[in-house]
Design an enzyme around this catalytic site. Structure first.
Site, short mmCIF file in Angstrom:
data_model
loop_
_atom_site.label_atom_id
_atom_site.label_comp_id
_atom_site.label_asym_id
_atom_site.label_seq_id
_atom_site.Cartn_x
_atom_site.Cartn_y
_atom_site.Cartn_z
N ASP A 464 0.78 -1.26 0.08
CA ASP A 464 -0.05 0.16 -0.07
C ASP A 464 0.65 1.24 0.06
O ASP A 464 0.29 2.40 0.43
CB ASP A 464 -0.97 0.09 1.24
CG ASP A 464 -2.06 -1.00 1.26
OD1 ASP A 464 -2.03 -1.60 0.28
OD2 ASP A 464 -2.86 -1.33 2.12
N HIS A 468 -0.76 5.19 0.92
CA HIS A 468 -0.18 6.04 2.17
C HIS A 468 0.45 7.12 1.72
O HIS A 468 0.37 8.33 2.09
CB HIS A 468 0.87 5.06 2.91
CG HIS A 468 0.10 3.86 3.36
ND1 HIS A 468 0.91 3.18 4.39
CD2 HIS A 468 -1.07 3.21 3.45
CE1 HIS A 468 0.06 1.92 4.72
NE2 HIS A 468 -1.08 1.90 3.89
N ASP A 542 -2.46 -7.96 -6.16
CA ASP A 542 -3.88 -7.54 -6.00
C ASP A 542 -3.89 -6.04 -5.66
O ASP A 542 -3.06 -5.39 -5.24
CB ASP A 542 -4.76 -8.38 -4.85
CG ASP A 542 -4.30 -7.87 -3.43
OD1 ASP A 542 -5.23 -7.35 -2.85
OD2 ASP A 542 -3.28 -8.56 -2.89
N GLU A 544 -7.21 -3.17 -4.07
CA GLU A 544 -8.72 -2.97 -3.60
C GLU A 544 -8.99 -1.74 -3.85
O GLU A 544 -10.15 -1.56 -4.36
CB GLU A 544 -8.64 -3.11 -1.89
CG GLU A 544 -10.04 -3.13 -1.33
CD GLU A 544 -9.82 -3.38 0.16
OE1 GLU A 544 -10.69 -4.35 0.69
OE2 GLU A 544 -9.12 -2.77 0.86
N GLU A 548 -7.78 5.02 -4.33
CA GLU A 548 -6.37 5.44 -3.64
C GLU A 548 -5.17 5.39 -4.61
O GLU A 548 -4.19 5.94 -4.45
CB GLU A 548 -6.56 4.91 -2.40
CG GLU A 548 -7.26 5.52 -1.44
CD GLU A 548 -7.22 4.88 -0.02
OE1 GLU A 548 -7.15 5.49 1.04
OE2 GLU A 548 -7.35 3.51 -0.16
N TYR A 626 -18.77 -0.40 1.90
CA TYR A 626 -17.35 -0.70 1.94
C TYR A 626 -16.89 -0.84 0.33
O TYR A 626 -15.99 -0.44 0.01
CB TYR A 626 -17.11 -1.72 2.87
CG TYR A 626 -17.38 -1.81 4.28
CD1 TYR A 626 -17.92 -0.62 4.81
CD2 TYR A 626 -17.31 -2.86 5.12
CE1 TYR A 626 -18.15 -0.19 6.17
CE2 TYR A 626 -17.84 -2.62 6.59
CZ TYR A 626 -18.08 -1.52 6.78
OH TYR A 626 -18.59 -1.34 8.45
#
Length: 715
Positions: A464, A468, A542, A544, A548, A626
């Site tokens: 991520d 971030h 992957d 999600e 972002e 979500y």
């Protein structure tokens, strides 16, 4: 009217020039990950952590690489040793239960079925594996016999390769299949020096095997039993190619194979062109490369004219089309008009503008938002959550100056923002950052010493980073810009290196930078980033949160404008354009989507997209808000470039409008501000109410920005 400086039109040459070559700041302690780089990896530069071939550098190095359309992996299974190859058709996909979209909740392919295995009888006593030439878009895998003659085979692994090729050196080839051989027959040789075999497996699939001989060598292949094909003798510097599907154009590519791929790109005004340039080996100069739907949609005539008659199902990207070419050249329209101000792709939108009533409403909430203690609120043990907090208040700072045009309030709040941000630029947060030396990157120290990947979403394991750091980079861009306008102007010079280090960690564009891998997160072939780092996932890498993902590239674009780096800005624009096309094929689904299996389209969004599976869920729960909301947040000026008005309208009116009344958390604000991407009046009216329930606000959103964005794009 909100006004920031627009980027002038320009023409740019190659976009992938280095950002910097200096060592990361000495503020970062040097630490080594508990996940070490295997000893059989030839490490000549920082190692990719989020890449398509990553699984083969992790664990026991026998998990799957998804090359699209093939799946390949190292097989240690007795009697099936070698480089295993799998391909499954759409008819063989596994489907999950039907959900409230009246669609399967997931689908995947059974990746571990050994359709074919490139092996050797010399591997019967075991073999070793080594990995060399580790590049962003390719890797060489060598399997070496444990026998005294120590023969070996080497395969170059690239995405889209039409054939899986292995160069045999002093080995007796043996081809295995756990599916089993129904028939094997010699076929007409396509060229001198190349033998061809047609192979039908017990599942009915048709494969072809080509053997290219050198130095007047030859050998014959015959069935040893229903699972093995054995060669009559050893061969040296000859190569075997395996491909699936009964297509005559395979003959045209036989003998030639790609061994590497380089990326090039340029921009001219609002048009970006980028190319995959394949280095080939073997006989001939034209390999067969499979293209994704989003490639085909954007090919220039240089490549579109090279279409072959080969087509094949992929794991999650629909039908792939083969092209006989060593160059994929594609063109995209760049989002040059979307900059710092509220922006929309709604056809009637011109520029962000405000009525006096709207300005009054925005001012009323802004004066409340700036009373927040940003430094204290952002002092949390997470680069992700701290970034969201810093960035949501950076948008307030933007509104104070550019929308409300209140220089006094801007100056007051700028002090708060610099104070909050300086904790991070000084690396004094709860979990400071370090430079991780094994793989090469800037990581959180949270979880680093004990290998705990549960800390801060696994930042220390390279999970991520784009999620971030995108928030921090955008917040820094706003602070630097406002400081130039109303402050002393020193903040940029004092902190430019710190921000550029975060950009380099995620999106270093050049091999000249010896401290970070090239484009850690972004996959130019697939057209979006991968969030998953250095732990094995059998279904591949992957992602999600699509939103972002592009938020990082938007942040990089704005930062580039502030520092005057035109190459970085153009590069960000190109990545955003590719991402928009890719995501609207594979992650955001209008009813007319033809790229993914039709029965999954009613889900509207992917949820978690792996290389081998798409599952309509999240890692933190299955609530509708979500699964859909994680593809929305944060809503920024670039959101409407990715999430087109027609898509947002369809998603809202066919599904989310029936869910919104049951959402009473911070997700409500995300879903409602998303409505502004097609119906800004409804969104603005939701936020512009007396006694607005602040419990509806996401922790990365302020009411100031919700009003400023929805009002700005509705006039």
């Amino acid at each position: 009217m909100a006004q920031t400086t627009a980027t002038p039109s320009q023409t740019s040459g190659d976009l992938f020039s280095v950002i910097a070559t200096d060592a990361p700041s000495s503020l970062y302690s040097r630490m080594s990950s508990k996940t070490t780089v295997p000893s059989n990896v030839s490490k000549t530069s920082p190692i990719q952590t989020n890449n398509f071939w990553g699984n083969i550098t992790l664990g026991d190095q026998s998990s799957y690489i998804y090359t699209h359309p093939y799946v390949v992996w190292k097989s240690n299974i007795n009697n099936f040793t070698g480089l295993a190859i799998s391909h499954q058709t759409d008819a063989q996909k596994v489907w999950g239960p039907i959900n409230d979209h009246n669609a399967p909740n997931y689908f995947y392919s059974a990746a571990g079925i050994m359709s074919m295995v490139l092996g050797s009888s010399d591997f019967d006593n075991g073999f070793s594996m080594s990995l060399t030439n580790l590049k962003k878009m390719s890797i060489d895998v060598t399997l070496k016999s444990n026998n005294s003659n120590a023969g070996s085979m080497t395969s170059s692994i690239l995405q889209g390769m039409g054939m899986v090729t292995a160069v045999y050196n002093n080995l007796i080839p043996q081809i295995h299949s756990q599916v089993g051989f129904q028939s094997v027959s010699g076929d007409t040789a396509p060229k001198a020096g190349i033998d061809k075999y047609k192979i039908v497996l017990n599942d009915g699939s048709v494969w072809f095997m080509y053997i290219t001989f050198t130095n007047n060598q030859s050998c014959q292949f015959a069935l040893k039993d229903s699972s093995h094909i054995i060669a009559s003798n050893s061969i040296n510097n000859c190569w075997i190619q395996i491909c699936c599907g009964d297509f005559s154009d395979y003959d045209k590519a036989a003998g030639c194979y790609p061994i590497a791929c380089t990326l090039s790109g340029s921009t001219s005004n609002n048009i970006g062109t980028y190319s995959f340039n394949y280095t080939t080996a073997g006989s001939g100069t034209t390999p067969l490369i499979y293209a994704f739907p989003h490639h085909v949609q954007s090919f220039t005539s240089k490549t579109s004219s090279k279409k072959s008659n080969a087509s094949i199902n992929d794991t999650v990207h629909g039908q792939l089309i083969g092209y006989l070419t060593n160059v994929f050249e594609m063109s995209e329209n760049l989002p040059t008009s979307a900059n710092m101000d509220p922006w929309s792709s709604i056809s009637s939108f011109k520029n962000a503008s405000y009525t006096q009533d709207e300005l009054n409403s925005i001012r009323n909430v802004a004066v409340k938002d700036i009373t927040n203690d940003v430094a204290n609120l952002s002092n949390v043990n997470s680069m992700y959550y701290s970034g969201k907090i810093l960035d949501k208040f950076a948008y307030v700072l933007y509104v104070l100056y550019y929308v409300l045009k209140d220089e006094d309030l801007t100056k007051q709040f700028l002090v708060k923002m610099k104070d909050a941000m300086n904790r991070f630029t000084g690396n004094r947060q709860i979990f400071p950052l370090c430079y991780e030396t094994s793989w090469g990157g800037i990581c959180s120290t949270g979880g680093m010493s004990n290998g705990d990947t549960g800390v801060d979403f696994g930042n220390s394991a390279y999970n991520d980073h784009h999620f971030h750091y995108g928030y921090h980079i955008h917040a820094a861009a706003i602070i630097a810009k406002i400081d130039q306008l109303v402050g002393d102007g020193s903040w940029l010079n004092n902190n430019k290196t710190w921000v550029n280090n975060l950009v380099r960690d995620v999106a270093n564009p050049s091999e000249s930078d010896n401290y970070f891998p090239i484009f850690r997160s972004y996959d130019f072939f697939i057209g979006h980033s991968f969030a998953h780092g250095i732990t094995v996932y059998a279904d591949g890498k992957d992602e999600e949160s699509s939103s972002e993902d592009y938020n990082f590239n938007y942040a990089m674009k704005i930062w580039a404008q502030v520092i005057g780096d035109k190459q970085m800005e153009n590069r960000a624009n190109l990545i955003l354009a590719i991402t928009s096309r890719s995501m609207n094929n594979y992650m955001l689904y209008m009813s007319n989507n033809s790229s993914i299996p039709s029965r999954f389209v009613p889900n509207l969004v992917s949820g978690i997209k792996f290389e081998n599976k798409i599952e309509h869920t999240t890692y933190f729960g299955t609530n509708a808000e979500y699964v859909h909301g994680i593809h929305m947040l944060p809503i920024t000026p670039i959101s409407s470039f990715i999430r087109k008005p027609d898509f947002v309208k369809e998603e809202w009116e066919s599904y989310l409008i029936n869910k919104i009344n049951g959402v009473n958390s911070g997700w409500k604000s995300i879903l409602m501000l998303n409505v502004a991407l097609y119906d800004p009046n409804t969104a603005y009216n939701f936020f512009n109410t007396n006694n607005f329930n602040y419990g509806y606000l996401d922790d990365g959103l302020t009411l100031t920005w919700a009003l400023a964005y929805s009002a700005g794009v509705r006039n």
